[in-house]
Design a protein around this motif. Sequence first.
Motif, PDB file in Angstrom:
ATOM      1  N   PHE A 122      75.102  58.603 -31.522  1.00 34.93           N
ATOM      2  CA  PHE A 122      75.840  57.550 -30.827  1.00 34.93           C
ATOM      3  C   PHE A 122      76.758  58.133 -29.758  1.00 34.93           C
ATOM      4  CE2 PHE A 122      79.825  55.183 -30.443  1.00 34.93           C
ATOM      5  CZ  PHE A 122      79.343  54.016 -29.880  1.00 34.93           C
ATOM      6  N   GLU A 123      77.527  59.139 -30.101  1.00 32.74           N
ATOM      7  CA  GLU A 123      78.480  59.701 -29.142  1.00 32.74           C
ATOM      8  C   GLU A 123      77.761  60.285 -27.923  1.00 32.74           C
ATOM      9  OE1 GLU A 123      81.648  59.334 -29.115  1.00 32.74           O
ATOM     10  OE2 GLU A 123      81.732  58.350 -31.078  1.00 32.74           O
ATOM     11  N   ALA A 124      76.643  60.966 -28.135  1.00 31.96           N
ATOM     12  CA  ALA A 124      75.912  61.556 -27.016  1.00 31.96           C
ATOM     13  C   ALA A 124      75.313  60.469 -26.120  1.00 31.96           C
ATOM     14  CB  ALA A 124      74.810  62.477 -27.532  1.00 31.96           C
ATOM     15  N   ALA A 125      74.729  59.456 -26.752  1.00 35.04           N
ATOM     16  CA  ALA A 125      74.125  58.375 -25.963  1.00 35.04           C
ATOM     17  C   ALA A 125      75.192  57.559 -25.249  1.00 35.04           C
ATOM     18  CB  ALA A 125      73.280  57.481 -26.865  1.00 35.04           C
ATOM     19  N   LEU A 126      76.335  57.335 -25.906  1.00 36.64           N
ATOM     20  CA  LEU A 126      77.414  56.588 -25.264  1.00 36.64           C
ATOM     21  C   LEU A 126      77.926  57.320 -24.029  1.00 36.64           C
ATOM     22  CD1 LEU A 126      79.353  54.175 -25.315  1.00 36.64           C
ATOM     23  CD2 LEU A 126      80.877  55.541 -26.770  1.00 36.64           C
ATOM     24  N   ALA A 127      78.021  58.638 -24.111  1.00 34.71           N
ATOM     25  CA  ALA A 127      78.457  59.406 -22.939  1.00 34.71           C
ATOM     26  C   ALA A 127      77.475  59.249 -21.786  1.00 34.71           C
ATOM     27  CB  ALA A 127      78.601  60.887 -23.309  1.00 34.71           C
ATOM     28  N   ARG A 128      76.185  59.219 -22.086  1.00 37.45           N
ATOM     29  CA  ARG A 128      75.185  59.031 -21.022  1.00 37.45           C
ATOM     30  C   ARG A 128      75.310  57.633 -20.414  1.00 37.45           C
ATOM     31  NH1 ARG A 128      71.696  61.084 -25.497  1.00 37.45           N
ATOM     32  NH2 ARG A 128      71.934  63.350 -25.349  1.00 37.45           N
ATOM     33  N   VAL A 129      75.447  56.621 -21.255  1.00 37.95           N
ATOM     34  CA  VAL A 129      75.559  55.258 -20.757  1.00 37.95           C
ATOM     35  C   VAL A 129      76.833  55.078 -19.935  1.00 37.95           C
ATOM     36  CG1 VAL A 129      75.901  52.864 -21.473  1.00 37.95           C
ATOM     37  CG2 VAL A 129      74.100  54.212 -22.514  1.00 37.95           C
ATOM     38  N   THR A 130      77.909  55.717 -20.360  1.00 40.37           N
ATOM     39  CA  THR A 130      79.162  55.637 -19.606  1.00 40.37           C
ATOM     40  C   THR A 130      78.988  56.223 -18.215  1.00 40.37           C
ATOM     41  OG1 THR A 130      80.476  55.740 -21.640  1.00 40.37           O
ATOM     42  CG2 THR A 130      81.586  56.318 -19.578  1.00 40.37           C
ATOM     43  N   ALA A 131      78.292  57.357 -18.114  1.00 41.75           N
ATOM     44  CA  ALA A 131      78.021  57.953 -16.803  1.00 41.75           C
ATOM     45  C   ALA A 131      77.149  57.027 -15.967  1.00 41.75           C
ATOM     46  CB  ALA A 131      77.349  59.308 -16.978  1.00 41.75           C
ATOM     47  N   MET A 132      76.181  56.383 -16.586  1.00 41.24           N
ATOM     48  CA  MET A 132      75.339  55.427 -15.870  1.00 41.24           C
ATOM     49  C   MET A 132      76.172  54.273 -15.318  1.00 41.24           C
ATOM     50  SD  MET A 132      71.970  55.103 -18.286  1.00 41.24           S
ATOM     51  CE  MET A 132      70.511  56.080 -17.924  1.00 41.24           C
ATOM     52  N   PHE A 133      77.076  53.766 -16.147  1.00 43.67           N
ATOM     53  CA  PHE A 133      77.915  52.644 -15.728  1.00 43.67           C
ATOM     54  C   PHE A 133      78.784  53.038 -14.534  1.00 43.67           C
ATOM     55  CE2 PHE A 133      81.845  50.073 -16.227  1.00 43.67           C
ATOM     56  CZ  PHE A 133      81.285  48.830 -16.016  1.00 43.67           C
ATOM     57  N   ARG A 134      79.349  54.215 -14.569  1.00 44.36           N
ATOM     58  CA  ARG A 134      80.182  54.672 -13.456  1.00 44.36           C
ATOM     59  C   ARG A 134      79.373  54.813 -12.173  1.00 44.36           C
ATOM     60  NH1 ARG A 134      83.317  59.147 -17.185  1.00 44.36           N
ATOM     61  NH2 ARG A 134      84.893  57.715 -18.040  1.00 44.36           N
ATOM     62  N   ALA A 135      78.059  54.968 -12.307  1.00 43.35           N
ATOM     63  CA  ALA A 135      77.189  55.037 -11.128  1.00 43.35           C
ATOM     64  C   ALA A 135      76.560  53.687 -10.798  1.00 43.35           C
ATOM     65  CB  ALA A 135      76.093  56.079 -11.351  1.00 43.35           C
ATOM     66  N   GLY A 136      77.022  52.606 -11.473  1.00 41.37           N
ATOM     67  CA  GLY A 136      76.624  51.274 -11.072  1.00 41.37           C
ATOM     68  C   GLY A 136      75.583  50.578 -11.916  1.00 41.37           C
ATOM     69  N   THR A 137      75.124  51.185 -12.998  1.00 44.20           N
ATOM     70  CA  THR A 137      74.136  50.534 -13.856  1.00 44.20           C
ATOM     71  C   THR A 137      74.846  49.568 -14.794  1.00 44.20           C
ATOM     72  OG1 THR A 137      72.573  52.372 -13.764  1.00 44.20           O
ATOM     73  CG2 THR A 137      72.383  50.881 -15.638  1.00 44.20           C
ATOM     74  N   THR A 138      74.445  48.310 -14.767  1.00 43.01           N
ATOM     75  CA  THR A 138      75.072  47.293 -15.610  1.00 43.01           C
ATOM     76  C   THR A 138      74.158  46.799 -16.729  1.00 43.01           C
ATOM     77  OG1 THR A 138      74.436  45.653 -13.930  1.00 43.01           O
ATOM     78  CG2 THR A 138      76.694  46.502 -13.847  1.00 43.01           C
ATOM     79  N   THR A 139      72.867  47.066 -16.618  1.00 36.15           N
ATOM     80  CA  THR A 139      71.909  46.729 -17.672  1.00 36.15           C
ATOM     81  C   THR A 139      70.938  47.890 -17.822  1.00 36.15           C
ATOM     82  OG1 THR A 139      72.037  44.356 -17.211  1.00 36.15           O
ATOM     83  CG2 THR A 139      70.121  45.113 -18.441  1.00 36.15           C
ATOM     84  N   VAL A 140      70.659  48.286 -19.071  1.00 40.57           N
ATOM     85  CA  VAL A 140      69.762  49.414 -19.297  1.00 40.57           C
ATOM     86  C   VAL A 140      68.847  49.110 -20.476  1.00 40.57           C
ATOM     87  CG1 VAL A 140      71.392  50.639 -20.825  1.00 40.57           C
ATOM     88  CG2 VAL A 140      69.632  51.933 -19.592  1.00 40.57           C
ATOM     89  N   GLU A 141      67.589  49.424 -20.317  1.00 39.55           N
ATOM     90  CA  GLU A 141      66.631  49.370 -21.421  1.00 39.55           C
ATOM     91  C   GLU A 141      66.692  50.702 -22.161  1.00 39.55           C
ATOM     92  OE1 GLU A 141      62.128  50.014 -22.565  1.00 39.55           O
ATOM     93  OE2 GLU A 141      63.665  51.275 -21.662  1.00 39.55           O
ATOM     94  N   ILE A 142      66.669  50.649 -23.497  1.00 40.48           N
ATOM     95  CA  ILE A 142      66.661  51.869 -24.312  1.00 40.48           C
ATOM     96  C   ILE A 142      65.505  51.778 -25.304  1.00 40.48           C
ATOM     97  CG2 ILE A 142      67.899  53.306 -25.963  1.00 40.48           C
ATOM     98  CD1 ILE A 142      70.505  52.413 -24.738  1.00 40.48           C
ATOM     99  N   LYS A 143      64.651  52.796 -25.288  1.00 43.50           N
ATOM    100  CA  LYS A 143      63.506  52.855 -26.185  1.00 43.50           C
ATOM    101  C   LYS A 143      63.819  53.696 -27.416  1.00 43.50           C
ATOM    102  CE  LYS A 143      60.475  52.981 -22.113  1.00 43.50           C
ATOM    103  NZ  LYS A 143      60.036  51.585 -22.104  1.00 43.50           N
TER     104      LYS A 143
END
Length: 398
Positions: free
Chosen positions: A118-139
């Motif tokens: 969870f912590e590793a994936a949350l850090a990735r999603v946080t970086a995505m959000f800071r770059a403008g991603t507001t919706t993400v698909e996760i497999k």
Amino acid sequence: MSEPLRLRGISRLVTNVPGDGPLGIIEDAVVDLAHGEVAWVGEAAAAPRAAGEVLDVEGRAVMPGFVDPHTHLVFEGDRSEEFAMRMAGATYSSIQASGGGIMATVAATRQASTGALFEAALARVTAMFRAGTTTVEIKSGYGLTADSERRILEVAARIGEESPVEVVPTFLGAHAIPPGIDRAGFVRQVVEDLLPACAPLARFIDVFCDEGAFTLDETRVILEEGVAAGLRPRLHAEQLAFTGAAQLAAEFDAASADHLDHLTEEGAEAMAQHGVVAVLLPGAALSMRSGSPPYRLLKERGVTVALATDCNPGTSYWLSMQSMVTLAVGLFGMEVEDAIWSATRGGALALEDSRKGIVTPRATADLIVLDTDDPVDLAYRPDTNHVAMVIKDGVRAL
């Protein structure tokens, strides 16, 4: 529920509403947001009286938030050595045969604690959000057992609950066939064990249908069971070789077919006829040196095109959709406006969400404010994070 908010002082507003060019740009624009939706959009001179807070963006450009429709964000482990091997000439299949590839990540992910995942994936999603991603698909796909696949989807759901980014979950139990397991037996395991455990946590079902992965017949069996379980199909298709997977995606009226580096005219035509979105993955194409998907063919056939990061530890460790815009222009020959559309509206359509990736009344109020007055800078100045502000569901979240 969000309070009314007006954005004014917008130099160029990307609406993605069909009109003069694919981006439907309005200059000197105003956008009113209320209750998590776009309430009004148009030129400042025609704007109605503001109903709530007014935010002056001071001549910056505004556009829909990025929608990333293909990622493998929940994983553990590092495969940088494989990247170096590929750059030195090793093939994907030879790396797999030596114990690397997907199964290396499966082993590391199974061993990791749920908290660490969870912590590793949350850090990735946080970086995505800071770059403008507001919706993400996760497999899912890095577990390959019922319990571990379900755990990945549970982590993905928690990310959606504890971050500003909306998460769209996909079950990818058919990502690889574990060594030492009978192929037919594993296909049965996917449909009889993994799928029932994971279907309640997923919206889509995906299969890696390609050379060295799952065959057309195996994929058909898995997709049929997934559809019966209420999941919408999508497909890894034609990445490593031509297999006919794009036609299979069309046969199932799939939401998308992804990669498509070896797509044929027949496959493109079938996708167009059945409304299958083509999700192109520039980061993977660059890392795999697999060549470029036939973007011009897709465009000529009228296939909707989306872009995605394909974030994963082996073949596309990218987090920024801004980078995908740049790579799509440079590698695939996409026009800048088409790339921006595909990274926003195209991604939303690949996830079958008609209210995202567009700025029009009743659309979801997911917007990004850029640090520039021209969205072309996303591709023209690629070494900069151009996101100055993110608004999610009508609320300023960054």
